[in-house]
Design a protein around this motif. Sequence first.
Motif, PDB file in Angstrom:
ATOM      1  N   PRO A  59      -6.355 -14.185   6.843  1.00 36.84           N
ATOM      2  CA  PRO A  59      -5.083 -13.480   7.090  1.00 36.84           C
ATOM      3  C   PRO A  59      -4.424 -12.931   5.833  1.00 36.84           C
ATOM      4  N   ARG A  60      -4.898 -13.312   4.656  1.00 39.66           N
ATOM      5  CA  ARG A  60      -4.356 -12.698   3.435  1.00 39.66           C
ATOM      6  C   ARG A  60      -5.202 -11.495   3.014  1.00 39.66           C
ATOM      7  N   ILE A  61      -6.501 -11.545   3.285  1.00 40.68           N
ATOM      8  CA  ILE A  61      -7.370 -10.415   2.933  1.00 40.68           C
ATOM      9  C   ILE A  61      -7.059  -9.220   3.817  1.00 40.68           C
ATOM     10  N   ARG A  62      -6.806  -9.512   5.073  1.00 44.29           N
ATOM     11  CA  ARG A  62      -6.694  -8.438   6.067  1.00 44.29           C
ATOM     12  C   ARG A  62      -5.587  -7.430   5.724  1.00 44.29           C
ATOM     13  N   PRO A  63      -4.335  -7.862   5.467  1.00 44.99           N
ATOM     14  CA  PRO A  63      -3.318  -6.861   5.128  1.00 44.99           C
ATOM     15  C   PRO A  63      -3.609  -6.155   3.811  1.00 44.99           C
ATOM     16  N   VAL A  64      -4.243  -6.856   2.861  1.00 35.55           N
ATOM     17  CA  VAL A  64      -4.556  -6.213   1.586  1.00 35.55           C
ATOM     18  C   VAL A  64      -5.576  -5.102   1.805  1.00 35.55           C
ATOM     19  N   HIS A  65      -6.561  -5.377   2.663  1.00 41.45           N
ATOM     20  CA  HIS A  65      -7.562  -4.351   2.985  1.00 41.45           C
ATOM     21  C   HIS A  65      -6.889  -3.139   3.631  1.00 41.45           C
ATOM     22  N   LEU A 105      -0.660   5.962 -13.074  1.00 40.98           N
ATOM     23  CA  LEU A 105      -0.583   4.620 -13.672  1.00 40.98           C
ATOM     24  C   LEU A 105       0.461   3.775 -12.954  1.00 40.98           C
ATOM     25  N   VAL A 106       1.637   4.364 -12.688  1.00 36.49           N
ATOM     26  CA  VAL A 106       2.698   3.608 -12.021  1.00 36.49           C
ATOM     27  C   VAL A 106       2.252   3.223 -10.620  1.00 36.49           C
ATOM     28  N   TRP A 107       1.673   4.193  -9.929  1.00 38.08           N
ATOM     29  CA  TRP A 107       1.227   3.938  -8.546  1.00 38.08           C
ATOM     30  C   TRP A 107       0.180   2.823  -8.504  1.00 38.08           C
ATOM     31  N   SER A 108      -0.807   2.907  -9.390  1.00 36.76           N
ATOM     32  CA  SER A 108      -1.879   1.894  -9.377  1.00 36.76           C
ATOM     33  C   SER A 108      -1.320   0.523  -9.708  1.00 36.76           C
ATOM     34  N   THR A 109      -0.339   0.478 -10.609  1.00 33.99           N
ATOM     35  CA  THR A 109       0.289  -0.807 -10.914  1.00 33.99           C
ATOM     36  C   THR A 109       0.950  -1.372  -9.669  1.00 33.99           C
ATOM     37  N   GLY A 110       1.652  -0.517  -8.912  1.00 36.47           N
ATOM     38  CA  GLY A 110       2.292  -0.970  -7.678  1.00 36.47           C
ATOM     39  C   GLY A 110       1.274  -1.524  -6.705  1.00 36.47           C
ATOM     40  N   VAL A 111       0.140  -0.827  -6.556  1.00 38.00           N
ATOM     41  CA  VAL A 111      -0.891  -1.298  -5.628  1.00 38.00           C
ATOM     42  C   VAL A 111      -1.449  -2.640  -6.105  1.00 38.00           C
ATOM     43  N   ALA A 112      -1.676  -2.752  -7.424  1.00 40.26           N
ATOM     44  CA  ALA A 112      -2.211  -4.018  -7.949  1.00 40.26           C
ATOM     45  C   ALA A 112      -1.229  -5.155  -7.706  1.00 40.26           C
ATOM     46  N   LEU A 113       0.071  -4.889  -7.872  1.00 42.59           N
ATOM     47  CA  LEU A 113       1.075  -5.929  -7.614  1.00 42.59           C
ATOM     48  C   LEU A 113       1.081  -6.318  -6.139  1.00 42.59           C
ATOM     49  N   VAL A 118       0.299 -10.206  -1.929  1.00 38.94           N
ATOM     50  CA  VAL A 118      -0.119 -10.527  -0.564  1.00 38.94           C
ATOM     51  C   VAL A 118      -1.264 -11.538  -0.585  1.00 38.94           C
ATOM     52  N   LEU A 119      -2.193 -11.406  -1.534  1.00 38.28           N
ATOM     53  CA  LEU A 119      -3.209 -12.456  -1.666  1.00 38.28           C
ATOM     54  C   LEU A 119      -2.548 -13.760  -2.110  1.00 38.28           C
ATOM     55  N   ASN A 120      -1.522 -13.643  -2.943  1.00 33.16           N
ATOM     56  CA  ASN A 120      -0.586 -14.729  -3.189  1.00 33.16           C
ATOM     57  C   ASN A 120      -1.253 -16.031  -3.627  1.00 33.16           C
ATOM     58  N   PRO A 121      -2.049 -16.011  -4.701  1.00 31.57           N
ATOM     59  CA  PRO A 121      -2.651 -17.278  -5.138  1.00 31.57           C
ATOM     60  C   PRO A 121      -1.602 -18.287  -5.586  1.00 31.57           C
ATOM     61  N   MET A 122      -0.379 -17.809  -5.902  1.00 25.37           N
ATOM     62  CA  MET A 122       0.634 -18.750  -6.372  1.00 25.37           C
ATOM     63  C   MET A 122       1.435 -19.350  -5.237  1.00 25.37           C
ATOM     64  N   ASP A 123       1.127 -18.937  -3.991  1.00 26.16           N
ATOM     65  CA  ASP A 123       1.754 -19.534  -2.811  1.00 26.16           C
ATOM     66  C   ASP A 123       3.278 -19.454  -2.821  1.00 26.16           C
ATOM     67  N   TRP A 128      10.541 -11.025  -3.052  1.00 25.45           N
ATOM     68  CA  TRP A 128      10.327 -10.117  -4.179  1.00 25.45           C
ATOM     69  C   TRP A 128       8.845 -10.027  -4.519  1.00 25.45           C
ATOM     70  N   TRP A 129       8.134 -11.148  -4.399  1.00 21.40           N
ATOM     71  CA  TRP A 129       6.762 -11.209  -4.897  1.00 21.40           C
ATOM     72  C   TRP A 129       5.728 -11.387  -3.811  1.00 21.40           C
ATOM     73  N   SER A 130       6.135 -11.817  -2.605  1.00 16.60           N
ATOM     74  CA  SER A 130       5.123 -12.074  -1.580  1.00 16.60           C
ATOM     75  C   SER A 130       5.325 -11.133  -0.399  1.00 16.60           C
ATOM     76  N   THR A 131       4.449 -11.266   0.593  1.00 21.93           N
ATOM     77  CA  THR A 131       4.455 -10.354   1.721  1.00 21.93           C
ATOM     78  C   THR A 131       5.776 -10.406   2.478  1.00 21.93           C
ATOM     79  N   LYS A 132       6.157  -9.255   3.043  1.00 20.61           N
ATOM     80  CA  LYS A 132       7.369  -9.218   3.867  1.00 20.61           C
ATOM     81  C   LYS A 132       7.062  -9.630   5.297  1.00 20.61           C
ATOM     82  N   GLY A 133       5.806  -9.849   5.598  1.00 21.86           N
ATOM     83  CA  GLY A 133       5.456 -10.511   6.846  1.00 21.86           C
ATOM     84  C   GLY A 133       5.414  -9.629   8.064  1.00 21.86           C
ATOM     85  N   LYS A 134       5.443  -8.305   7.892  1.00 27.76           N
ATOM     86  CA  LYS A 134       5.344  -7.428   9.045  1.00 27.76           C
ATOM     87  C   LYS A 134       4.150  -6.515   8.841  1.00 27.76           C
TER      88      LYS A 134
END
Lengths: 494, 300
Positions: A59-65, A105-113, A118-123, A128-134
């Motif tokens: 469920p974390r890979i799917r939205p990132v994909h 560069l700005v756009w790619s940084t946004g995508v990387a963030l 969303v993969l959220n290894p830091m749980d 601000w930093w994790s998925t908005k859940g929709k």
Amino acid sequence: MRMQPAAETDKLQHEDLAAKWALWAGVGYIVFFGVLGLIASVKFLVPDLFNGVNWLSWPRIRPVHVQGMIFGWALPVFMAMFYYMVPRLCGTKLWNEKLGIITTLVWSTGVALMVLGVLNPMDTTSPWWSTKGKEYEEWPVVSSIFLIVAWVMLTVNIWSTFVRRTYKQMYVALWYVMGCLMWTSFVYVIGNWPSQLFPANSFMGLNDANVNWFYGHSVVGLIATPAALATAYYFLPKSANAPLYSHKLSLIGFWTLGSIYIWNGAHHMIYGPIPYWLQTVATIFSFLLFVPVLSAVTNFFGTVRGEWHQLRSNVPLKFIVAGTVFYLLVSTQGSFQALRSLNAVTHFTDWVIGHSHMAMFGFVTFYAFAGCYYAVPRMYKRPLYSEGMADWHFWLSFVGFILFSTALWIGGFNQGIEWNNPNLTFISTVNDMKPFWHVRAGGAALMVIGLFIFAWNLFKTATAPTITPGTDGGDGIDELDNSSRTPSSLLSRV
Amino acid sequence: MLVFVIPILFLVLVGILLLILKQVPEKSAILTGLGIGMTFIIGLTFTMLIPSFNENWSQNTAKDASRYHAIYLRSDVEKADRDGTVPPLYKGDTNVEFGKLVGYTAQQERGRRVYQREGCMYCHSQQIRPLKGEIARYSIGTSVVPVADEREYIWDQPHFLGTRRIGPDLSREGGKYSDDWHYSHFYYPRQMVNGSIMPAFTWLFDDTDKSNPVPNKDARDLVSYVQTLGFYRKVYDQSLNGGKGGWRPWLKPQDQQYTQNIGEGQVLRIDPKINDGKGALIRGGDQLSPTNKVPPGGTL
């Protein structure tokens, strides 16, 4: 209508620096997100794959994909196409190449963030930093800011080019570029409004769901579709070397696209707890979508008329024609899926996954591939590294996608029917899907192999030994390079 | 009315647009206009004028057609909660009791954040549609499941309606299984449901001792949220109050089938290599008794 003498515009040398940067961001991301998608499809068969690794759970890979394919691949590559075709259609240079590079560069940084959040290894659970859940709105607030800034930069750049144009007539591709720039700005901001940060006055419950699906459908309809159609309207006449069938018909398509698409969001919740009338309105407008779709499809097939023999050897044309067929199919399917009687069965099943891949892969991505195969040799002023590899890429994508989606349509419909039989347990309907998921993973593997071939082919094209300068018209590439053509040459058979 | 007004307004707009563009004499424009009209009529016919198309699956359509929707902000909901009232979401819908609105506790709200972070909504919807097959599927024993209602969601930000059922719907999950069942299931789903493809959420547990994993705070928050799902939903029961009828929670106590206690805060853990699901104490899945059918007339 020519505003400038041809001799003057012929001297225009387009640097295409901004286009190249955006292109490589897109190509890098499609390989990355394609592999993620393949992992997600394999996880259906091996659910214990990467067991215990929280940031690789399905469920974390799917939205990132999903988000990565739309905002990491499709929009950067369409940005590259905009940077390539807008100056050529306006008869002027891109306003600011450096700004274009910074935009990427700005756009790619946004995508990387977004990927990180969303993969959220830091749980973390901070909005601000994790998925908005929709669904479709996952973007962490921080990454959204990067995307909005980059989009404003892109808009300024393209519009500044646009106001300096030397051709008075606006070719339809420019309309779609303008539409994409406008619609994306408001659709993205509405959809990704961080309501969690302002809970006192935020939409709750179903209002939230309605806004969510207004956005979710508009991402495809008002962001990806106009960008893809702009690309096709430019590259189809170019690669087929034939004038557009009807410019006025294409404008009708443009205006109906803009006015119909925004009504469709509610068809994602047919039979759901939202108001009944809203569902009905969404169904009717889903049928009205035939108008912009048929106007575009008629136009494209009318343009290719008499040029079908080129399909044997012309790779960009092959991709555009296949993409047009998929556009017609996906829109027809979408209209009928919005009917209550069909939706009762197909909703919640894998049918919808097959449908959405036909939109984002069969339609949007095929057009983007066509644009790449046409534009990259002209950006780098070198012939394509290998036509054979491009052909392999086409057939792997095409066959892989057909396997992928057909398996999901059959399996999904079957599962929908089985759900209506209360004597079958849920887990038995899941088990019945497993053969179809095997075929789907196989198709996905073919598509990903195609992506690697695609990226390698473009990379070798870009890094081939430089062809000596001063060869305008001498190396067989610039003979085809229509950069000096006026827009009117797209519109009438010379 | 809006159903008719909006498309007609739209057609008028398109007509004006065509006049402005002075493209009416153009053949393609006339064809497109005809196309707009035809697709509108087709859409209208399929959705409204041929109700039998929908009768096949639908529980009812006539009542729902009168629904309207109001926009609720969190402050409105909080006020209604203080006053002990339920905001009327249906026009003229005064005789429908729903039970007091219950917001989320701090722990349940944290559980929603875990649900969101782990992406549960990508595989589990939270809405029962008014379709016969669906009601039969999610009913338990003699408790007939009530369909989704707008008011159930007004505390939800973000919403978790979902669009995909890789796993079953969860909107009536609360109270169906014990907390311990959920812990065991989250730790390794395949030990509870044979053939399940749900990921194992092992990072919600302290499993330094593999034979005795202990759920951490995230897992406890998540389960406390999952147990609220549909738990406060009430249905009308004619047999209550000596035949006069009354409202009760939809899930009858005798239908809470899976309440075996595994051990306080502990997780049943069986080696997946030797376990094919049969070794678990409790078999999961939506087990339905043959008597579990929609009652005649389909009333809820």
